[in-house]
Design a protein around this motif. Structure first.
Motif, PDB file in Angstrom:
ATOM      1  N   ASP B   4       8.516 -11.151   7.119  1.00  0.00           N
ATOM      2  CA  ASP B   4       7.260 -11.396   6.423  1.00  0.00           C
ATOM      3  C   ASP B   4       6.092 -11.229   7.398  1.00  0.00           C
ATOM      4  OD1 ASP B   4       5.411 -12.130   4.537  1.00  0.00           O
ATOM      5  OD2 ASP B   4       5.614 -14.279   4.978  1.00  0.00           O
ATOM      6  N   TYR B 240      -0.915   0.616  -2.356  1.00  0.00           N
ATOM      7  CA  TYR B 240      -1.227   0.138  -3.706  1.00  0.00           C
ATOM      8  C   TYR B 240      -1.505  -1.363  -3.646  1.00  0.00           C
ATOM      9  CZ  TYR B 240       3.691  -1.323  -3.671  1.00  0.00           C
ATOM     10  OH  TYR B 240       4.882  -1.882  -3.335  1.00  0.00           O
ATOM     11  N   ASP B 242      -0.943  -5.133  -4.669  1.00  0.00           N
ATOM     12  CA  ASP B 242       0.221  -5.916  -5.101  1.00  0.00           C
ATOM     13  C   ASP B 242      -0.230  -7.374  -5.150  1.00  0.00           C
ATOM     14  OD1 ASP B 242       2.604  -7.053  -5.651  1.00  0.00           O
ATOM     15  OD2 ASP B 242       3.687  -6.193  -3.941  1.00  0.00           O
ATOM     16  N   ARG B 245      -2.033  -9.037  -2.246  1.00  0.00           N
ATOM     17  CA  ARG B 245      -1.531  -8.388  -1.022  1.00  0.00           C
ATOM     18  C   ARG B 245      -1.607  -6.866  -1.173  1.00  0.00           C
ATOM     19  NH1 ARG B 245       3.458 -11.086   1.753  1.00  0.00           N
ATOM     20  NH2 ARG B 245       4.725 -10.262   0.034  1.00  0.00           N
ATOM     21  N   HIS B 246      -1.194  -6.198  -0.119  1.00  0.00           N
ATOM     22  CA  HIS B 246      -1.208  -4.736  -0.150  1.00  0.00           C
ATOM     23  C   HIS B 246       0.218  -4.233  -0.060  1.00  0.00           C
ATOM     24  CE1 HIS B 246      -5.543  -4.613   0.234  1.00  0.00           C
ATOM     25  NE2 HIS B 246      -5.435  -5.554   1.158  1.00  0.00           N
ATOM     26  N   GLY B 247       0.533  -3.301  -0.944  1.00  0.00           N
ATOM     27  CA  GLY B 247       1.852  -2.692  -0.922  1.00  0.00           C
ATOM     28  C   GLY B 247       1.790  -1.335  -0.239  1.00  0.00           C
ATOM     29  N   GLU B 249       4.098   2.169   0.201  1.00  0.00           N
ATOM     30  CA  GLU B 249       5.293   2.972  -0.062  1.00  0.00           C
ATOM     31  C   GLU B 249       5.611   3.744   1.209  1.00  0.00           C
ATOM     32  OE1 GLU B 249       4.935   3.852  -4.833  1.00  0.00           O
ATOM     33  OE2 GLU B 249       4.962   5.527  -3.418  1.00  0.00           O
ATOM     34  N   THR B 258       9.532  -0.134   0.248  1.00  0.00           N
ATOM     35  CA  THR B 258       8.189  -0.689   0.083  1.00  0.00           C
ATOM     36  C   THR B 258       8.037  -1.869   1.040  1.00  0.00           C
ATOM     37  OG1 THR B 258       8.951  -2.068  -1.739  1.00  0.00           O
ATOM     38  CG2 THR B 258       7.870  -0.007  -2.327  1.00  0.00           C
ATOM     39  N   ARG B 260       5.068  -5.088   2.112  1.00  0.00           N
ATOM     40  CA  ARG B 260       3.887  -5.806   1.627  1.00  0.00           C
ATOM     41  C   ARG B 260       3.352  -6.691   2.729  1.00  0.00           C
ATOM     42  NH1 ARG B 260       7.696  -6.057  -1.755  1.00  0.00           N
ATOM     43  NH2 ARG B 260       7.539  -4.952  -3.722  1.00  0.00           N
TER      44      ARG B 260
END
Lengths: 469, 506
Positions: B4, B240, B242, B245-247, B249, B258, B260
């Motif tokens: 994390d 993208y 999320d 938060r930010h995702g 790819e 993916t 995050r």
């Protein structure tokens, strides 16, 4: 090897071959033996390394040709033999298997437009085989090759041979201009059962300079200006080794129907000849598009001479009737890729010898001393697939002469190669030795002399450069 | 860690590692995603320039084992033609779907990014060139000091000038224009497993002693921190939202993953960062400005050194750094800047290919000229460039041009430099060229900090809450002084502020 014995195979199917002594046949035998296959040759004379069973075109497969240790269904027959004498004109590579497109009728079809060369020939040359009356269009139904193929096929079926591969030509078409193409097409129709296939082979090159390949090699060596009809005609060259691999793949894979075994990328015949000249002769040829008549005449005159090569004009002109055939999917079915022509030629030992000679010449010119073997080989490797560059003949003997002909600018191939030679020479121990030699004053004096000589050479290079353009 | 991460950094180039340092030091959990997969081409390990010249394996380093370097060339910096450059730049254009018109786009998926090829000029721009930066020059100053201290930029001294030709030009230029021995990020003493420069002159082909700064060399140091995780072979393909938060790819060895995090720092290099950021902002398909330094190259000869023997010791990065202030009516004062190089470690082929002589004579004249040569680059501020970058669906297109007024300014700057240098060195006829836009490889300013309009970012390069541009893409202006040190200082500044905001847990 005595008749009746078979070399132990490595498990792959036994191969029975007709036309094994020809240009392609020999390559197939070599490739098959190299793979550890058992090979039986049907023909008039044995081929080294293979079992021999006497046979003539028009006969069926002798029962003794089969390998008794293997079920007939796992054995393959490859039919390469072709009788060029059947209604056709004599050819320098007669009986050697495949050529691309003998086109007697091609001549007939265009004769009128080409000035009727045969009619205008003096009476004395009528005796020459080339000026004999040409057979009429059609006649493939009565061609002995067709009857012979039928006999062979039926005997193969009767013996239960698993795979039969007929070697056809890319020119095989029902409406082919030449009898050869129509005849090949008619024969293809005979092999229509599962396990039977026809391989339509393109313009084969590489290996020994015989058959069509040998003829073309000789033609490009004849003269720096090569007159020809339709230099834009597409040809699909394929290396002899690739043809052999394709034939063995067809025998293994159980393909059926007609398949193209030719380069997927077409190239104009004129360019093919130019590259062939560069690879085999180390010089360029200028391809001069000409109407048919004068070309025919030139061939006849040449053939009438007691010395020099014999050129069967029909064989060359047969190329005029060729059309592009998509072969990519067929090559994929055979698990084969056909290298571009230049790449295939680059692997030819003769091309390599020429290229190394060129390397010693241009590196010697830049270094003003002998280039080592490693450096010369590096140069040859850097040139890659381009073949040898056209160099003036005297320059091979005296590389220093290049100073007077070196292109001044532009993007000529010779200029590019001299640039490569310079870069490689600089980055070599012999280059460093040459450049570091002597004291400063000596080097500067030599440089001043060099610059003066370059000034003298400049007008010559200018004139030659503008002539080349 | 890595389960994390608090902060994800995209890219392992100078910006990425510079932003990472303050974060990991503050105990923030950082995950660095890097597109790099394999190692880059090997560097030659000769003892001296003379030993390299006589090395039978020299061709391998110069042209590559496949000799592909022989076909290279063109009018961009010779460093882009080496096997090293080709291995660093491999797959970059394909991965980005990059298309260019009138523009040269260098880029690297390699570890350390373009710093692997960096000329290593670590100069700080004049105060006036930092006016548009958040906090101005005063805010940036401590960050410059921090970066220099971290990577090792020795105090430039005249003794570091190895080329005799450059030394003579330096003597001439002093007092005439602003000139100093080039401040290079090249070690003069061993440090962190890297060796000091031994003046082998092999800089162009990659320094096997690792004396020249390369961001990749900082990765092992960062990985000593338990809160830092590094994932090579992970190429971020899309960003993208999320939740809050930010995702990301990611493509990794053919698999699609993916990731995050609450905070994402984009440091993929200006062009690759733009390729990620613009679609995230809904700006796909819209052309954005892309700053580069319009550049010219020229060469001089010191007559008294023609024909001298090539030295045993050499150094092929910059020898001198100069600035040429320009007063022009209607616009604020600006300066051209550039670097002077010695020619004694350059492949002679580069010189010989421009000489209209027969090849053997061109080679010998090039050899005679090499010890006497001083090559110069001349850069203008990015404001004079005119390039557009457009990011589409899996594609990036860049169009560049050099406006006539910019060409004139370049020619004027080269003329002024020439006037200052003559007669210590004479201009080499035909040697001046105006380079294709982008050939400088100084890409910046797609989303300038503190700008207005859609193509801009906040004071910390933020383009969304917790999403920051920390590389060249965020620079508000592009000084004519080489930008890498500035990019690193700015990334350090953002890293420090983000660290304060995110807070460490370790």
């Amino acid at each position: 090897m005595s008749p009746g014995t078979l070399k132990a195979g490595a498990g792959r199917g036994h191969l029975i071959l007709t036309g094994a002594s020809g240009y392609i046949g020999r390559a197939v035998v070599e490739a098959a033996l190299a793979e550890g296959r058992r090979v039986t040759v049907l023909g008039r004379r044995p081929v080294a390394g293979a079992r021999f069973v006497a046979w003539r075109l028009g006969e069926g497969v002798p029962e003794g040709a089969l390998d008794p240790d293997q079920p007939a269904g796992e054995q393959a027959l490859v039919h390469l033999a072709h009788d060029w004498g059947a209604g056709a004109l004599p050819s320098p590579s007669r009986g050697e298997g495949l050529g691309l497109g003998v086109s007697e009728n091609d001549v007939e079809a265009k004769g009128a437009g080409g000035g009727g060369a045969s009619r205008s020939l003096p009476e004395t040359s009528r005796a020459h085989p080339l000026s004999q009356p040409l057979p009429p269009r059609g006649g493939e139904e009565s061609d002995p090759n067709l009857a012979a193929a039928l006999i062979l096929r039926d005997s193969a079926r009767a013996l239960g041979i698993g795979r039969t591969i007929f070697i056809s030509s890319l020119s095989a078409r029902p409406d082919a201009l030449n009898r050869y193409g129509r005849c090949k097409f008619a024969i293809e129709g005979l092999f229509d059962r599962p396990g039977e296939a026809s391989l339509r082979v393109g313009l084969v090159y590489g290996g020994p300079r015989t058959a069509m390949y040998g003829l073309l090699c000789r033609i490009v060596g004849l003269t720096p200006v090569l007159p020809m009809i339709r230099p834009g005609q597409p040809v699909q060259p394929i290396h002899r080794d690739e043809v052999a691999r394709g034939i063995l793949a067809a025998a293994d894979r159980g393909v059926c129907g007609p398949l193209g075994l030719a380069g997927a990328e077409p190239m104009p015949f004129g360019r093919f000849l130019r590259e062939l000249a560069r690879c085999t002769r180390g010089r360029g040829v200028m391809v001069l598009p000409l109407p048919l008549g004068p070309v025919l005449l030139a061939c006849r005159v040449l053939n009438a001479l007691p010395v020099g090569p014999t050129v069967d004009p029909e064989r060359v002109l047969g190329l005029a009737g060729v059309r592009f055939v998509e072969t990519r999917a067929d090559l994929e079915r055979l698990g084969l890729t056909a290298a571009p022509f230049a790449e295939g030629m680059a692997r030819e030992p003769a091309t390599r010898r020429l290229l190394l000679a060129e390397a010693r010449c241009v590196l010697g010119y830049v270094l003003r001393g002998r280039a080592g073997g490693a450096l010369a080989r590096r140069y040859a490797r850097a040139v890659g697939t381009g073949g040898a560059a056209p160099l003036p003949p005297l320059a091979r003997r005296w590389p220093g002469l290049l100073r007077w002909v070196e292109p001044l600018g532009g993007k000529s191939e010779l200029r590019r190669r001299l640039g490569m030679a310079l870069a490689l020479a600089e980055a070599s121990p012999e280059g460093e030795r040459t450049l570091a030699r002597g004291g400063r004053l000596g080097r500067l004096a030599a440089l001043a002399m060099d610059l003066a000589l370059d000034g003298l050479a400049m007008p010559v290079r200018l004139v030659l450069g503008s002539l080349a353009r | 860690m890595t389960v994390d991460p608090q902060v994800i950094i995209v890219g392992s180039g100078p910006a990425g590692v510079s932003a990472a340092w303050p974060l990991v030091r503050a105990g923030v959990r950082v995950l660095m995603l890097d597109a790099a997969t394999g190692p880059v081409a090997a560097s030659p390990a000769a003892e001296s320039a003379a030993a390299f010249r006589a090395d039978p394996e020299r061709w391998r380093y110069q042209f590559g084992g496949d000799l592909a370097g022989l076909a290279a060339g063109g009018d961009r910096s010779p460093k882009f033609a080496t096997p090293l450059a080709r291995s660093v730049g491999a797959d970059y254009a394909e991965a980005l779907g990059l298309q260019t018109r009138g523009f040269f786009a260098a880029g690297a998926l390699a570890r350390g990014g373009l710093s692997t090829l960096w000329g290593a000029l670590a100069a700080e721009p004049p105060v006036s060139d930092l006016a548009e930066f958040p906090g101005g020059a005063a805010g940036m100053r401590p960050c410059f000091d921090a970066v220099r201290a971290r990577i090792g930029v020795p105090e430039p001294t005249a003794a570091a000038i190895t080329s005799e030709a450059a030394r003579r030009v330096f003597a001439r230029l002093q007092g005439r224009i602003a000139v100093e021995p080039a401040p290079n990020a090249v070690l003069d003493a061993p440090r962190d497993g890297r060796l000091a420069c031994a003046h082998t002159g092999l800089c162009l082909w990659g320094c096997s002693r690792r004396a020249i700064y390369d961001a990749a060399d900082e990765l092992p140091l960062l990985r000593r921190f338990a809160t830092f995780a590094y994932r090579p072979g992970h190429r971020v393909t899309r960003l993208y939202a999320d939740g809050d938060r930010h995702g990301l790819e990611v493509e990794a060895g053919g698999a699609r993953l993916t990731f995050r995090a609450g905070t994402v720092l984009l440091a993929a290099g200006t062009i690759a960062t733009a390729a990620l950021a613009l679609p995230r902002l809904g700006l796909a398909g819209r052309p954005a400005p892309l700053l580069t330094n319009p550049a010219a190259a020229t060469a001089f000869v010191v007559p008294g050194l023609i024909g001298a023997a090539l030295p045993d010791q050499s150094f092929s990065l910059g020898q001198l750094f100069y600035r040429l202030p320009v007063e022009e009516s209607g616009i604020p004062p600006w300066a051209a800047a550039g670097v002077l190089y010695g020619g004694d470690a350059l492949p002679l082929e580069l010189i010989a290919s421009r000489l209209p002589l027969s090849r053997p004579v061109a080679l010998r004249l090039a050899r005679a000229l090499a010890p006497a040569l001083v090559m110069a680059t001349c850069y203008l501020p990015g404001g004079f460039s005119r390039n557009r970058i457009t990011v589409g669906e899996g594609s990036v297109s860049i169009e560049g041009e050099t406006p006539p007024a910019t060409r004139r300014r370049l020619r004027d700057a080269v003329r002024d430099l020439t006037r200052a240098i003559v007669p210590a060195a004479l201009p080499l006829p035909g040697a001046t060229s105006i380079l294709e836009p982008g050939a400088d490889a100084h890409y910046a300013g797609v989303l300038p900090m503190g700008g207005a309009g859609p193509f801009s970012s906040g004071d910390l390069g933020e383009i969304g809450k917790g999403l920051h541009v920390v590389d060249g893409a965020g620079l508000p202006s592009l000084s004519s002084t080489h930008p890498t040190l500035t990019i690193m200082a700015n990334a350090t500044r953002i890293g420090e502020r983000v660290a304060g905001r995110v807070g460490g847990t370790a």
